[in-house]
Design a protein around this motif. Structure first.
Motif, mmCIF file in Angstrom:
data_model
loop_
_atom_site.group_PDB
_atom_site.id
_atom_site.type_symbol
_atom_site.label_atom_id
_atom_site.label_comp_id
_atom_site.label_asym_id
_atom_site.label_seq_id
_atom_site.Cartn_x
_atom_site.Cartn_y
_atom_site.Cartn_z
ATOM 1 N N MET A 82 0.845 -1.195 0.000
ATOM 2 C CA MET A 82 0.000 0.000 0.000
ATOM 3 C C MET A 82 0.882 1.247 0.000
ATOM 4 O O MET A 82 1.857 1.334 0.760
ATOM 5 N N LYS A 83 0.534 2.191 -0.869
ATOM 6 C CA LYS A 83 1.302 3.419 -0.945
ATOM 7 C C LYS A 83 1.104 4.235 0.317
ATOM 8 O O LYS A 83 -0.006 4.371 0.818
ATOM 9 N N LYS A 84 2.197 4.774 0.851
ATOM 10 C CA LYS A 84 2.129 5.609 2.041
ATOM 11 C C LYS A 84 2.214 7.081 1.646
ATOM 12 O O LYS A 84 2.991 7.456 0.763
ATOM 13 N N TYR A 85 1.391 7.851 2.286
ATOM 14 C CA TYR A 85 1.382 9.286 2.016
ATOM 15 C C TYR A 85 1.924 10.025 3.235
ATOM 16 O O TYR A 85 1.683 9.648 4.377
ATOM 17 N N LYS A 86 2.636 11.103 2.973
ATOM 18 C CA LYS A 86 3.209 11.899 4.045
ATOM 19 C C LYS A 86 2.116 12.682 4.771
ATOM 20 O O LYS A 86 1.071 12.993 4.206
ATOM 21 N N ASP A 87 2.403 13.008 6.038
ATOM 22 C CA ASP A 87 1.512 13.914 6.761
ATOM 23 C C ASP A 87 1.429 15.238 6.017
ATOM 24 O O ASP A 87 2.419 15.699 5.435
ATOM 25 N N LEU A 88 0.256 15.842 6.039
ATOM 26 C CA LEU A 88 0.067 17.135 5.396
ATOM 27 C C LEU A 88 0.863 18.193 6.145
ATOM 28 O O LEU A 88 0.721 18.351 7.366
ATOM 29 N N SER A 89 1.713 18.918 5.409
ATOM 30 C CA SER A 89 2.537 19.958 6.026
ATOM 31 C C SER A 89 2.827 21.052 5.005
ATOM 32 O O SER A 89 3.918 21.157 4.460
ATOM 33 N N PRO A 90 1.808 21.895 4.719
ATOM 34 C CA PRO A 90 2.005 22.963 3.731
ATOM 35 C C PRO A 90 3.126 23.913 4.145
ATOM 36 O O PRO A 90 3.321 24.192 5.333
ATOM 37 N N SER A 91 3.851 24.408 3.157
ATOM 38 C CA SER A 91 4.948 25.336 3.435
ATOM 39 C C SER A 91 4.402 26.670 3.928
ATOM 40 O O SER A 91 3.392 27.166 3.408
ATOM 41 N N PRO A 92 5.040 27.264 4.918
ATOM 42 C CA PRO A 92 4.607 28.603 5.365
ATOM 43 C C PRO A 92 4.894 29.630 4.277
ATOM 44 O O PRO A 92 5.960 29.617 3.659
ATOM 45 N N ARG A 93 3.961 30.503 4.022
ATOM 46 C CA ARG A 93 4.097 31.514 2.976
ATOM 47 C C ARG A 93 3.722 32.890 3.516
ATOM 48 O O ARG A 93 2.890 33.012 4.413
ATOM 49 N N THR A 94 4.336 33.914 2.929
ATOM 50 C CA THR A 94 3.882 35.281 3.086
ATOM 51 C C THR A 94 3.057 35.576 1.844
ATOM 52 O O THR A 94 3.600 35.702 0.743
ATOM 53 N N ILE A 95 1.744 35.626 2.001
ATOM 54 C CA ILE A 95 0.856 35.743 0.848
ATOM 55 C C ILE A 95 0.444 37.200 0.674
ATOM 56 O O ILE A 95 -0.306 37.751 1.480
ATOM 57 N N MET A 96 0.944 37.793 -0.407
ATOM 58 C CA MET A 96 0.667 39.198 -0.714
ATOM 59 C C MET A 96 -0.017 39.287 -2.070
ATOM 60 O O MET A 96 0.386 40.040 -2.957
ATOM 61 N N THR A 97 -1.054 38.485 -2.235
ATOM 62 C CA THR A 97 -1.854 38.502 -3.453
ATOM 63 C C THR A 97 -3.175 39.204 -3.161
ATOM 64 O O THR A 97 -3.484 39.492 -2.003
ATOM 65 N N PRO A 98 -3.994 39.444 -4.200
ATOM 66 C CA PRO A 98 -5.339 39.986 -3.956
ATOM 67 C C PRO A 98 -6.325 38.928 -3.483
ATOM 68 O O PRO A 98 -7.535 39.110 -3.603
ATOM 69 N N GLY A 99 -5.856 37.834 -2.972
ATOM 70 C CA GLY A 99 -6.695 36.778 -2.425
ATOM 71 C C GLY A 99 -6.410 35.455 -3.120
ATOM 72 O O GLY A 99 -6.225 35.452 -4.336
ATOM 73 N N PRO A 100 -6.360 34.378 -2.341
ATOM 74 C CA PRO A 100 -6.539 34.341 -0.886
ATOM 75 C C PRO A 100 -5.362 34.973 -0.162
ATOM 76 O O PRO A 100 -4.284 35.150 -0.744
ATOM 77 N N VAL A 101 -5.574 35.318 1.097
ATOM 78 C CA VAL A 101 -4.524 35.915 1.904
ATOM 79 C C VAL A 101 -4.279 35.028 3.128
ATOM 80 O O VAL A 101 -4.941 34.013 3.312
ATOM 81 N N GLU A 102 -3.317 35.423 3.928
ATOM 82 C CA GLU A 102 -3.025 34.665 5.144
ATOM 83 C C GLU A 102 -4.237 34.721 6.086
ATOM 84 O O GLU A 102 -4.890 35.762 6.199
#
Length: 412
Positions: free
Chosen positions: A1-21
């Motif tokens: 069975m394939k193993k998947y890693k724990d979810l761990s999104p990279s921290p970002r500084t989000i300076m877009t018009p959305g979505p934001v932090e």
């Protein structure tokens, strides 16, 4: 069975018009235990959220609640419930999201009339009012803050004209609600659609809306037709006037959000927690203080951009305070710069759409992302990347220019 890693999104500084932090307090609220949708404790939270939304929209409307779905769900709920096949709808367009209003209205069977303004500018209200008098539409649908161009449209005069001429006025305030004033009642707006993922700093997944008794009367008339009911002496009307959507039927959603609590859908419990907490934080800060904060960080960012030697895009007289558009210098690969900002600094800024794609960057200062640390970081990183790419910039000037703005604000 394939193993998947724990979810761990990279921290970002989000300076877009959305979505934001997202504010950490909102994330915490989303982790709370689930309540049943008819649990009195949960329905109490629903009522509190409606009250907070009235304060946010600056309205006395009875109806102020979220549509479960992204911002577009709110647009579709209002337009689907209001527009009947063959109804004339006037849509003044000055960017990408005006075209979206036209597309949704077309799918509702509207007879669409559009006005188009050059991107980077907005309409003189008198031009729109003149078109209303000339075309005599049943509905005017308009974007308040156009994130594709970074412009904001004055609405008060248009709203008053719509009210005087008995035209329904529907406004997309997805980008502006919670960041700049949206005076629903004072501007005579009949329905307003907001979004969670921008100035409210809540994850995408809900669309707060409000609408007044003029809208309610219209949709309830459509509901009577659907049920085969009509007022005495009222002529028979074609079935095409009924509301075609079930999920986006505001007449049914009213029943769900009213004291009757008639089941319509299963409420998105964790998202409601998030919205309520985001609204609580916003109202704790205070609307005027929040608007002033967004203006301060916009001013610091714009000063830094110009100090660096870059040009701001668009007419400055109608600049949207929560989005700053920057002209990409000649010879610079805008997408390569964005990629390097993300890869090397974990900072995300946005490109744009249509005729502006590849010509401007869009930097958002919205909600929780709108803070001094983020502004200084994006200025320093952008300067570093442009220098690395061989672009001529005023080295060291961007952050200093922003600091001058902050120091002056602290001194007052």
């Amino acid at each position: 069975m394939k193993k998947y890693k724990d979810l761990s999104p990279s921290p970002r500084t989000i300076m877009t018009p959305g979505p934001v932090e997202v504010d950490p307090r909102v994330l915490r609220a989303m982790s709370y235990p689930i309540l049943g949708q008819f649990d009195p404790e949960f329905t109490g939270l629903m009522n509190e959220t409606m009250g907070m939304l009235r304060e946010l929209f600056q309205t006395e409307n009875e109806w102020a609640f979220p549509i479960d779905g992204t911002s577009r769900s709110g647009l579709e709920a209002v337009l689907t419930s209001v527009i009947e096949p063959g109804m004339k709808v006037l849509i003044p367009i000055y960017g990408r999201f005006g075209h979206l209003l036209a597309e949704i209205s077309e799918r509702c069977g509207a007879d669409i009339v559009t006005l188009e303004q050059e991107w980077g500018k907005v309409f003189d209200p008198e031009e729109v009012i003149g078109a209303i008098k000339r075309e005599q539409p049943a509905v005017v649908a308009m974007v308040h803050g156009e994130t594709s161009t970074g412009r904001i449209q004055p609405l008060a005069e248009i709203g008053r004209a719509c009210r005087e001429l008995d035209v329904l006025f529907v406004v997309d305030a997805v980008a502006t609600i919670g960041g700049v004033p949206v005076e629903t009642d004072n501007w005579c707006i009949d329905a307003v659609i907001g979004g969670t993922q921008k100035c409210l700093s809540v994850p995408s997944g809900m669309a707060p809306i409000t609408y007044n008794s003029r809208i309610e009367q219209h949709i309830m008339q459509r509901k009577r037709i659907e049920r085969g009911l009509r007022d005495p002496g009222e002529p028979l009307l074609e079935l095409g006037r009924t509301i075609r959507s079930n999920y986006f039927d505001l007449s049914q959603l009213q029943d769900y959000w009213s004291a009757a609590r008639l089941n319509h859908h299963t409420e998105a419990t964790s998202m409601l927690y998030a919205l309520r907490e985001g609204l609580r934080i916003l109202l704790e800060e205070g609307l005027e203080a929040r608007f002033a904060r967004h203006l301060l960080h916009e001013r610091a960012l714009a000063s830094g951009i110009e100090g660096m030697g870059l040009e701001l895009y668009g007419d400055p007289a109608c600049k949207l305070p929560v989005v700053t558009c920057v002209a990409i210098p000649d010879g610079v690969d805008g997408e390569a710069v964005r990629a390097m900002l993300l890869e090397q600094f974990s900072i995300e800024i946005a490109s744009s759409f249509g005729v502006l794609k590849g010509k401007i960057w869009r930097i958002g200062t919205m909600g929780y992302s709108c803070r001094k640390q983020n502004v200084l970081q994006v200025l320093g990183a952008l300067e570093a990347v442009l220098t690395y790419c061989g672009s001529s910039v005023n080295k060291g000037a961007a952050v200093q220019a922003a600091l001058v703005v902050y120091r002056e604000a602290e001194a007052t």
